[in-house]
Design an enzyme around this catalytic site. Structure first.
Site, mmCIF file in Angstrom:
data_model
loop_
_atom_site.group_PDB
_atom_site.id
_atom_site.type_symbol
_atom_site.label_atom_id
_atom_site.label_comp_id
_atom_site.label_asym_id
_atom_site.label_seq_id
_atom_site.Cartn_x
_atom_site.Cartn_y
_atom_site.Cartn_z
ATOM 1 N N SER A 64 0.845 -1.192 0.000
ATOM 2 C CA SER A 64 0.000 0.000 0.000
ATOM 3 C C SER A 64 0.883 1.245 0.000
ATOM 4 C CB SER A 64 -0.882 -0.009 1.251
ATOM 5 O OG SER A 64 -1.303 1.313 1.539
ATOM 6 N N GLY A 119 -10.665 5.699 9.214
ATOM 7 C CA GLY A 119 -11.218 5.906 10.550
ATOM 8 C C GLY A 119 -12.217 7.042 10.648
ATOM 9 N N ALA A 120 -12.672 7.564 9.500
ATOM 10 C CA ALA A 120 -13.616 8.685 9.538
ATOM 11 C C ALA A 120 -15.054 8.200 9.394
ATOM 12 C CB ALA A 120 -13.284 9.683 8.430
ATOM 13 N N GLY A 121 -15.252 6.881 9.347
ATOM 14 C CA GLY A 121 -16.604 6.352 9.176
ATOM 15 C C GLY A 121 -17.129 6.569 7.770
ATOM 16 N N SER A 123 -16.244 4.524 5.224
ATOM 17 C CA SER A 123 -16.141 3.229 4.546
ATOM 18 C C SER A 123 -14.882 3.036 3.725
ATOM 19 C CB SER A 123 -17.348 2.997 3.638
ATOM 20 O OG SER A 123 -18.415 2.648 4.410
ATOM 21 N N SER A 124 -13.755 3.346 4.320
ATOM 22 C CA SER A 124 -12.501 3.076 3.618
ATOM 23 C C SER A 124 -12.330 1.564 3.427
ATOM 24 C CB SER A 124 -11.324 3.662 4.386
ATOM 25 O OG SER A 124 -11.323 3.165 5.703
ATOM 26 N N SER A 125 -12.846 0.768 4.354
ATOM 27 C CA SER A 125 -12.659 -0.685 4.191
ATOM 28 C C SER A 125 -13.474 -1.222 3.021
ATOM 29 C CB SER A 125 -12.959 -1.448 5.480
ATOM 30 O OG SER A 125 -14.078 -0.928 6.111
ATOM 31 N N ASP A 169 -22.369 -0.567 2.597
ATOM 32 C CA ASP A 169 -21.160 0.138 2.156
ATOM 33 C C ASP A 169 -20.619 -0.444 0.851
ATOM 34 O OD1 ASP A 169 -21.643 1.257 4.609
ATOM 35 O OD2 ASP A 169 -19.945 0.315 5.613
ATOM 36 N N TYR A 221 -21.125 -2.645 17.779
ATOM 37 C CA TYR A 221 -21.808 -2.909 16.505
ATOM 38 C C TYR A 221 -22.385 -4.333 16.512
ATOM 39 C CZ TYR A 221 -22.661 -3.144 11.492
ATOM 40 O OH TYR A 221 -23.269 -3.272 10.261
HETATM 41 C C1 GLA Z 1 -21.166 0.284 9.127
HETATM 42 C C2 GLA Z 1 -21.435 -1.063 8.430
HETATM 43 C C3 GLA Z 1 -22.674 -0.978 7.549
HETATM 44 C C4 GLA Z 1 -23.867 -0.385 8.291
HETATM 45 C C5 GLA Z 1 -23.463 0.905 9.021
HETATM 46 C C6 GLA Z 1 -24.569 1.423 9.889
HETATM 47 O O1 GLA Z 1 -20.795 1.237 8.170
HETATM 48 O O2 GLA Z 1 -20.334 -1.447 7.647
HETATM 49 O O3 GLA Z 1 -22.979 -2.257 7.040
HETATM 50 O O4 GLA Z 1 -24.451 -1.301 9.149
HETATM 51 O O5 GLA Z 1 -22.317 0.716 9.818
HETATM 52 O O6 GLA Z 1 -25.651 1.802 9.122
#
Ligand code: GLA
Length: 378
Positions: A64, A119-121, A123-125, A169, A221
């Site tokens: 990376s 880490g910012a939420g 969805s980098s993963s 995501d 979660y």
């Molecule tokens: C994370 C998860 C998603 C979803 C959200 C909450 O981003 O990866 O699948 O559940 O949280 O909406």
């Protein structure tokens, strides 16, 4: 392009192709993808790039640009869960979920350039999984549909990495269209593209990364998801999608108090998504803002996945005149959004910055948010 040159520097040969997949922001529909609900995210401009090349042997080499190009090397046969924790597991998980032996029949070289903030939420993963998934799908002529690739990427995260995420995501990263929000039915992955042109309506969506990460992220979660699944099991249905509030209330003696309020979030949030689509179709942004505010209240009070930093963004934005504001993603940190009139965007950002400084918190980061195209081979 830079990644092409860096691929050459890393592996002494050029890539066969480069795939790119974006992160996401969710307008509304939080913590209901795993209950087979509707969600309404869009893809952000930031994306992760995966340059890939097929090899003649069975070696998998991954590096990376964000990790000083350290090359991790594996034999295809050793790629199976559980593996030592590391960022590269998201890519290895995709190789594994695509099917080693049957479909991924050769080794590969993979170089990642991750431009989705970590880490910012945002969805980098999922962006990493989807860029690798789309890249290998093309490289090995696998011909998977975008829906199938989304499920493969989710399986990489659920079954290989060990994070029990839903399907939102990965789906939006693969299926989004520029200029549109994606209405996704998480039960069957059917979609419709809802025009989302805020600028034309004098509006802006601020994305604010609180830079907070609370320890609860993974366990919290999984616990929420387990509560929802327990409600469905106890009431004899597949998921919360099959339940109304009335059914919950009339059978409440079968549920714990916590399960009842978690289910209330899920069921009311599903309705808010559909109401938001109606509001968007009617260009009724005041109504959209109200629904966004209600979503936050429900995530905070019923679902208990917010945190003081997220609440501070939301309350400050609301006080500065935002039409609506709420946390996005899994919660316990990460980002919040605020739907604001374009003329007030600057003032709102300043108010949020000041509120953070006053509370002695790290300065938040602000991201632009234009609904962008999903994953592509570039
Ligand atoms: C994370 C998860 C998603 C979803 C959200 C909450 O981003 O990866 O699948 O559940 O949280 O909406």
């Amino acid at each position: 392009m830079n990644i092409e040159k860096r691929f050459f520097d890393t592996f002494s040969i050029g890539p066969d192709l480069i795939a790119a997949a974006p992160g996401r922001v969710n307008i509304i529909g939080e913590h209901i993808d795993y209950s087979q609900g509707y969600v309404l995210p869009f893809a952000i401009q930031d994306r992760t790039y995966a340059a890939v090349r097929k090899r003649d042997d069975n070696l998998v080499r991954i590096a990376s640009l964000q990790r000083k190009s350290v090359v991790h090397t594996y034999n295809l046969e050793e790629i199976r869960p559980p593996m030592k924790r590391g960022w590269e597991n998201y890519a290895l998980g995709v190789i594994w979920a695509l099917g080693i032996d049957q479909y991924i029949t050769h080794g590969v070289d993979i170089l990642i350039d991750g431009q989705v903030p970590l880490g910012a939420g945002l969805s980098s993963s999922a962006a990493l999984e989807c860029s690798v998934g789309l890249g290998l799908n093309t490289l090995f002529d696998l011909d998977h549909s975008l829906e199938a690739l989304a499920r493969i990427a989710q399986s990489a995260e659920n079954d290989f990495v060990g994070m029990p995420c839903g399907i939102m995501d990965q789906s939006v990263s693969l299926m989004a269209k520029a200029g549109f929000a994606l209405l996704l039915d998480c039960r069957d992955l059917t979609t419709s593209h809802i025009p989302f042109d805020l600028a034309a309506n004098g509006l802006e969506l601020l994305v604010v990364d609180t830079r907070a990460h609370h320890a609860l992220v993974d366990g919290g979660y999984a616990a929420r998801r387990a509560d929802c699944e327990s409600v469905a099991r106890k009431l004899g249905v597949d998921s919360l999608r099959d339940l109304s509030m009335e059914q919950i209330v009339t059978q409440k003696e079968k549920l714990t108090e916590i399960e009842l309020i978690r289910a209330r979030h899920g069921i009311t949030e599903m309705a808010r998504v559909l109401d938001s689509v109606t509001a968007l179709k009617e260009s009724n942004f005041e109504q959209l803002g109200r629904l966004i505010n209600l979503s936050h209240a429900s995530l905070k009070d019923d679902y208990a996945v917010s945190c003081p930093e997220l609440d501070l963004v939301v309350e400050t934005a609301q006080a500065a005149g935002a039409l609506g504001a709420r946390m996005v993603g899994g919660g316990f940190g990460g980002s919040a959004i605020a739907l604001v009139r374009a003329g007030l965007a600057e003032l709102t950002s300043i108010a949020i910055r000041e509120a953070f400084a006053k509370s002695g918190l790290k300065a938040p980061r602000f991201f632009p948010s234009l609904p962008s195209q999903g994953a592509q081979i570039i």
